[in-house]
Write a protein that holds these residues in place. Structure first.
Motif, PDB file in Angstrom:
ATOM      1  N   PRO A  34       0.846  -1.193  -0.025  1.00  0.00           N
ATOM      2  CA  PRO A  34      -0.212   0.090   0.081  1.00  0.00           C
ATOM      3  C   PRO A  34       0.760   1.268  -0.062  1.00  0.00           C
ATOM      4  O   PRO A  34       0.527   2.299  -0.470  1.00  0.00           O
ATOM      5  N   ARG A  35       2.157   1.159   0.516  1.00  0.00           N
ATOM      6  CA  ARG A  35       2.729   2.410   0.679  1.00  0.00           C
ATOM      7  C   ARG A  35       3.486   2.877  -0.724  1.00  0.00           C
ATOM      8  O   ARG A  35       3.759   3.866  -1.033  1.00  0.00           O
ATOM      9  N   ASP A  36       3.355   1.811  -1.545  1.00  0.00           N
ATOM     10  CA  ASP A  36       3.577   2.348  -2.947  1.00  0.00           C
ATOM     11  C   ASP A  36       2.800   3.028  -3.842  1.00  0.00           C
ATOM     12  O   ASP A  36       2.954   4.139  -4.392  1.00  0.00           O
ATOM     13  N   ARG A  37       1.432   2.964  -3.421  1.00  0.00           N
ATOM     14  CA  ARG A  37       0.163   3.748  -3.926  1.00  0.00           C
ATOM     15  C   ARG A  37       0.312   5.261  -3.390  1.00  0.00           C
ATOM     16  O   ARG A  37      -0.108   6.165  -4.047  1.00  0.00           O
ATOM     17  N   ILE A  38       0.407   4.985  -1.913  1.00  0.00           N
ATOM     18  CA  ILE A  38       0.534   6.284  -1.281  1.00  0.00           C
ATOM     19  C   ILE A  38       1.475   7.193  -1.963  1.00  0.00           C
ATOM     20  O   ILE A  38       1.454   8.355  -2.064  1.00  0.00           O
ATOM     21  N   LYS A  39       2.889   6.343  -1.936  1.00  0.00           N
ATOM     22  CA  LYS A  39       4.112   7.111  -2.593  1.00  0.00           C
ATOM     23  C   LYS A  39       3.711   7.657  -3.966  1.00  0.00           C
ATOM     24  O   LYS A  39       4.139   8.944  -4.217  1.00  0.00           O
ATOM     25  N   ILE A  40       2.975   6.884  -4.871  1.00  0.00           N
ATOM     26  CA  ILE A  40       2.792   7.642  -6.064  1.00  0.00           C
ATOM     27  C   ILE A  40       1.854   8.740  -5.996  1.00  0.00           C
ATOM     28  O   ILE A  40       2.098   9.902  -6.735  1.00  0.00           O
ATOM     29  N   ASP A  41       0.847   8.642  -5.293  1.00  0.00           N
ATOM     30  CA  ASP A  41       0.056  10.085  -4.920  1.00  0.00           C
ATOM     31  C   ASP A  41       0.822  11.132  -4.477  1.00  0.00           C
ATOM     32  O   ASP A  41       0.547  12.511  -4.936  1.00  0.00           O
ATOM     33  N   HIS A  42       1.576  10.894  -3.631  1.00  0.00           N
ATOM     34  CA  HIS A  42       2.357  11.778  -2.898  1.00  0.00           C
ATOM     35  C   HIS A  42       3.431  12.439  -3.876  1.00  0.00           C
ATOM     36  O   HIS A  42       3.751  13.726  -4.141  1.00  0.00           O
ATOM     37  N   LEU A  43       3.815  11.604  -4.791  1.00  0.00           N
ATOM     38  CA  LEU A  43       4.842  11.989  -5.943  1.00  0.00           C
ATOM     39  C   LEU A  43       4.357  12.830  -6.770  1.00  0.00           C
ATOM     40  O   LEU A  43       4.774  14.045  -7.382  1.00  0.00           O
ATOM     41  N   LEU A  44       2.941  12.570  -7.323  1.00  0.00           N
ATOM     42  CA  LEU A  44       2.146  13.324  -8.256  1.00  0.00           C
ATOM     43  C   LEU A  44       1.942  14.668  -7.621  1.00  0.00           C
ATOM     44  O   LEU A  44       2.101  15.914  -8.311  1.00  0.00           O
ATOM     45  N   GLN A  45       1.481  14.827  -6.379  1.00  0.00           N
ATOM     46  CA  GLN A  45       1.043  16.149  -5.763  1.00  0.00           C
ATOM     47  C   GLN A  45       2.277  17.104  -5.649  1.00  0.00           C
ATOM     48  O   GLN A  45       2.155  18.062  -6.138  1.00  0.00           O
ATOM     49  N   SER A  46       3.467  16.380  -5.280  1.00  0.00           N
ATOM     50  CA  SER A  46       4.773  16.992  -5.391  1.00  0.00           C
ATOM     51  C   SER A  46       5.124  17.651  -6.594  1.00  0.00           C
ATOM     52  O   SER A  46       5.663  18.614  -6.850  1.00  0.00           O
ATOM     53  N   ALA A  47       5.246  16.738  -7.471  1.00  0.00           N
ATOM     54  CA  ALA A  47       5.366  17.182  -9.025  1.00  0.00           C
ATOM     55  C   ALA A  47       4.895  18.269  -9.486  1.00  0.00           C
ATOM     56  O   ALA A  47       5.354  19.148 -10.131  1.00  0.00           O
ATOM     57  N   VAL A  48       3.430  18.121  -9.044  1.00  0.00           N
ATOM     58  CA  VAL A  48       2.430  19.341  -9.832  1.00  0.00           C
ATOM     59  C   VAL A  48       2.966  20.561  -9.011  1.00  0.00           C
ATOM     60  O   VAL A  48       3.009  21.907  -9.914  1.00  0.00           O
ATOM     61  N   ALA A  49       3.137  20.620  -7.621  1.00  0.00           N
ATOM     62  CA  ALA A  49       3.659  22.012  -6.984  1.00  0.00           C
ATOM     63  C   ALA A  49       4.861  22.235  -7.352  1.00  0.00           C
ATOM     64  O   ALA A  49       5.071  23.461  -7.719  1.00  0.00           O
ATOM     65  N   THR A  50       5.841  21.452  -7.648  1.00  0.00           N
ATOM     66  CA  THR A  50       7.248  21.947  -8.159  1.00  0.00           C
ATOM     67  C   THR A  50       7.146  22.289  -9.543  1.00  0.00           C
ATOM     68  O   THR A  50       7.690  23.477 -10.065  1.00  0.00           O
ATOM     69  N   GLY A  51       6.271  21.693 -10.403  1.00  0.00           N
ATOM     70  CA  GLY A  51       6.092  22.344 -11.607  1.00  0.00           C
ATOM     71  C   GLY A  51       5.599  23.495 -11.771  1.00  0.00           C
ATOM     72  O   GLY A  51       5.921  24.578 -12.718  1.00  0.00           O
ATOM     73  N   ALA A  52       4.349  23.970 -10.944  1.00  0.00           N
ATOM     74  CA  ALA A  52       3.827  25.072 -10.947  1.00  0.00           C
ATOM     75  C   ALA A  52       5.056  26.352 -10.752  1.00  0.00           C
ATOM     76  O   ALA A  52       4.928  27.357 -11.048  1.00  0.00           O
ATOM     77  N   GLU A  53       5.860  26.136  -9.580  1.00  0.00           N
ATOM     78  CA  GLU A  53       7.093  26.730  -9.174  1.00  0.00           C
ATOM     79  C   GLU A  53       8.090  26.984 -10.089  1.00  0.00           C
ATOM     80  O   GLU A  53       8.308  28.124 -10.390  1.00  0.00           O
ATOM     81  N   LEU A  54       8.384  25.934 -10.826  1.00  0.00           N
ATOM     82  CA  LEU A  54       9.188  26.091 -12.190  1.00  0.00           C
ATOM     83  C   LEU A  54       8.864  27.066 -13.249  1.00  0.00           C
ATOM     84  O   LEU A  54       9.369  27.793 -13.612  1.00  0.00           O
ATOM     85  N   ALA A  55       7.369  26.843 -13.404  1.00  0.00           N
ATOM     86  CA  ALA A  55       6.567  27.683 -14.410  1.00  0.00           C
ATOM     87  C   ALA A  55       6.770  29.228 -14.244  1.00  0.00           C
ATOM     88  O   ALA A  55       6.670  30.110 -15.088  1.00  0.00           O
ATOM     89  N   THR A  56       6.901  29.646 -12.878  1.00  0.00           N
ATOM     90  CA  THR A  56       6.805  30.905 -12.648  1.00  0.00           C
ATOM     91  C   THR A  56       8.197  31.330 -12.128  1.00  0.00           C
ATOM     92  O   THR A  56       8.360  32.509 -11.651  1.00  0.00           O
ATOM     93  N   ALA A  57       9.193  30.542 -12.383  1.00  0.00           N
ATOM     94  CA  ALA A  57      10.739  30.913 -11.911  1.00  0.00           C
ATOM     95  C   ALA A  57      11.385  31.992 -12.679  1.00  0.00           C
ATOM     96  O   ALA A  57      10.960  32.218 -13.973  1.00  0.00           O
ATOM     97  N   LYS A  58      11.988  33.094 -12.154  1.00  0.00           N
ATOM     98  CA  LYS A  58      12.724  33.991 -12.656  1.00  0.00           C
ATOM     99  C   LYS A  58      13.815  33.608 -13.897  1.00  0.00           C
ATOM    100  O   LYS A  58      14.512  32.681 -13.558  1.00  0.00           O
ATOM    101  N   ARG A  59      13.623  34.233 -14.798  1.00  0.00           N
ATOM    102  CA  ARG A  59      14.607  33.618 -16.001  1.00  0.00           C
ATOM    103  C   ARG A  59      16.103  34.268 -15.650  1.00  0.00           C
ATOM    104  O   ARG A  59      16.376  35.401 -15.072  1.00  0.00           O
ATOM    105  N   PHE A  60      17.095  33.394 -15.970  1.00  0.00           N
ATOM    106  CA  PHE A  60      18.563  33.766 -15.798  1.00  0.00           C
ATOM    107  C   PHE A  60      19.075  33.964 -17.094  1.00  0.00           C
ATOM    108  O   PHE A  60      20.230  34.400 -17.011  1.00  0.00           O
ATOM    109  N   TRP A  61      18.513  33.646 -18.273  1.00  0.00           N
ATOM    110  CA  TRP A  61      19.207  33.657 -19.444  1.00  0.00           C
ATOM    111  C   TRP A  61      19.031  35.052 -20.268  1.00  0.00           C
ATOM    112  O   TRP A  61      19.438  35.308 -21.456  1.00  0.00           O
ATOM    113  N   ASP A  62      18.342  35.986 -19.751  1.00  0.00           N
ATOM    114  CA  ASP A  62      17.735  37.284 -20.304  1.00  0.00           C
ATOM    115  C   ASP A  62      19.001  38.218 -20.345  1.00  0.00           C
ATOM    116  O   ASP A  62      19.608  38.235 -19.227  1.00  0.00           O
TER     117      ASP A  62
END
Length: 329
Positions: free
Chosen positions: A301-329
């Motif tokens: 069962p911990r694998d299913r819980i781990k998958i759900d946690h990883l998905l939620q964390s990935a979504v949150a991190t993806g949103a953070e990355l999408a608004t990150a300040k550009r360093f290449w300009d």
């Protein structure tokens, strides 16, 4: 004790500037990538050569570890091969010749020879953590396959095909057909300009996908992971070219967030790979290990819980990355 061997760049009718001999240490310990430091004002062609030499050292530095079936060595060589393939993709504007395409196929072959050993090693560790009556049968089958996979990886290291590949890549880096007439736009002849354009283009693509990660299916998340990994490697290749305190601070933040996203997507991918591999072990050609149950022990069962946690964390991190300040300009 590690032994050192010395290799020199192949000659090419005076076209390649002399350089100091590269020292390669033969050790059975896994070898991680070295930091790439590109000097200010370097040309794109020279930057490619510096990067490719460094990444090739990463690959070759793990050869002895693969020969003795060191799982970490196999893992690091796979990373080195992915970095080399990523470098070819990053410098695609420059590397437009038949020899490059041939070497890409050869690198894919070598990567494929290492993959099963690493995947079976991870599956073995996972099954060992489970507590089921028929676990011993599955471990015996996995151990046998793992042994064959590591033997296959070792055989690849000892093959004439591998030796020819190393020889050809070294020559290609220094004096490949691409070097005859570098296909670079005038605006990309300086590495700092080339790097800014490449990183900006790849970053925008990853940021757009990361912003809607919650809407992506498994295959789309996999493609995002591949794009994000190529971006991460490209940033690692060029990071010393982005100067100024503000740019470096922003780069560090962006790189850290991107790494977090990759870690989460990578963990999800590892679970999926192990599940597919487990099915293959459970029923190779419709059969199963002698004496084992009809199905592989289900994931805890911990694998299913781990998958759900990883998905939620990935979504949150993806949103953070999408608004990150550009360093290449």
């Amino acid at each position: 004790m590690a032994k050192a061997t010395v290799g020199r760049a192949p000659k090419s009718n005076g076209r390649v500037a002399p350089r100091r001999a590269a020292v390669v240490f033969k050790s059975s310990e896994a070898s991680k990538a070295e930091k790439i430091v590109l000097p200010r004002g370097i040309a794109t062609v020279d930057a490619f050569r510096m990067i490719a030499r460094s990444v090739l050292r990463h690959v070759v530095g793990n050869e002895a570890a693969v020969r003795v079936a060191n799982p970490d060595g196999v893992h690091q060589m796979r990373i080195g091969l992915r970095r080399l393939r990523a470098a070819i993709a990053t410098f695609g504007e420059l590397l437009q010749d038949a020899e490059t395409e041939r070497l890409k196929r050869e690198l894919k072959w070598l990567t494929g020879r290492l993959g099963p050993a690493r995947d079976l090693h991870l599956l073995e560790l996972r099954i060992k953590r489970q507590r089921t009556a028929d676990r011993a049968e599955w471990l015996a089958e996995i151990a046998a396959r793992r042994s064959r996979a590591f033997a296959g990886a070792k055989a690849a290291m000892q093959s004439a095909r591998y030796r020819a590949l190393l020889h050809d890549i070294r020559h290609w880096i220094e004096a490949g057909p691409w070097a005859e007439r570098p296909t670079l736009r005038p605006a990309h002849r300086e590495a700092v300009d080339f790097a800014a354009d490449v990183v900006a283009r790849r970053a925008r693509k990853v940021m757009r996908k990361a912003e809607r990660l919650h809407d992506l299916n498994v295959e789309q998340r996999h493609r995002l992971r591949i794009s994000a990994k190529k971006l991460y490697y490209a940033i690692g290749f060029f990071e010393t070219l982005f100067e100024g305190r503000k740019a470096r601070d922003r780069l560090g933040t962006f790189q850290s967030t991107l790494k977090e996203l990759l870690d989460r997507l990578g963990a999800l991918n590892d679970i999926a790979v192990q599940q597919r591999l487990a099915i293959s072990v459970a029923a190779p050609n419709g059969k199963r290990p002698h004496g084992a149950a009809t199905q592989l022990p289900p994931p805890p069962p911990r694998d299913r819980i781990k998958i759900d946690h990883l998905l939620q964390s990935a979504v949150a991190t993806g949103a953070e990355l999408a608004t990150a300040k550009r360093f290449w300009d």
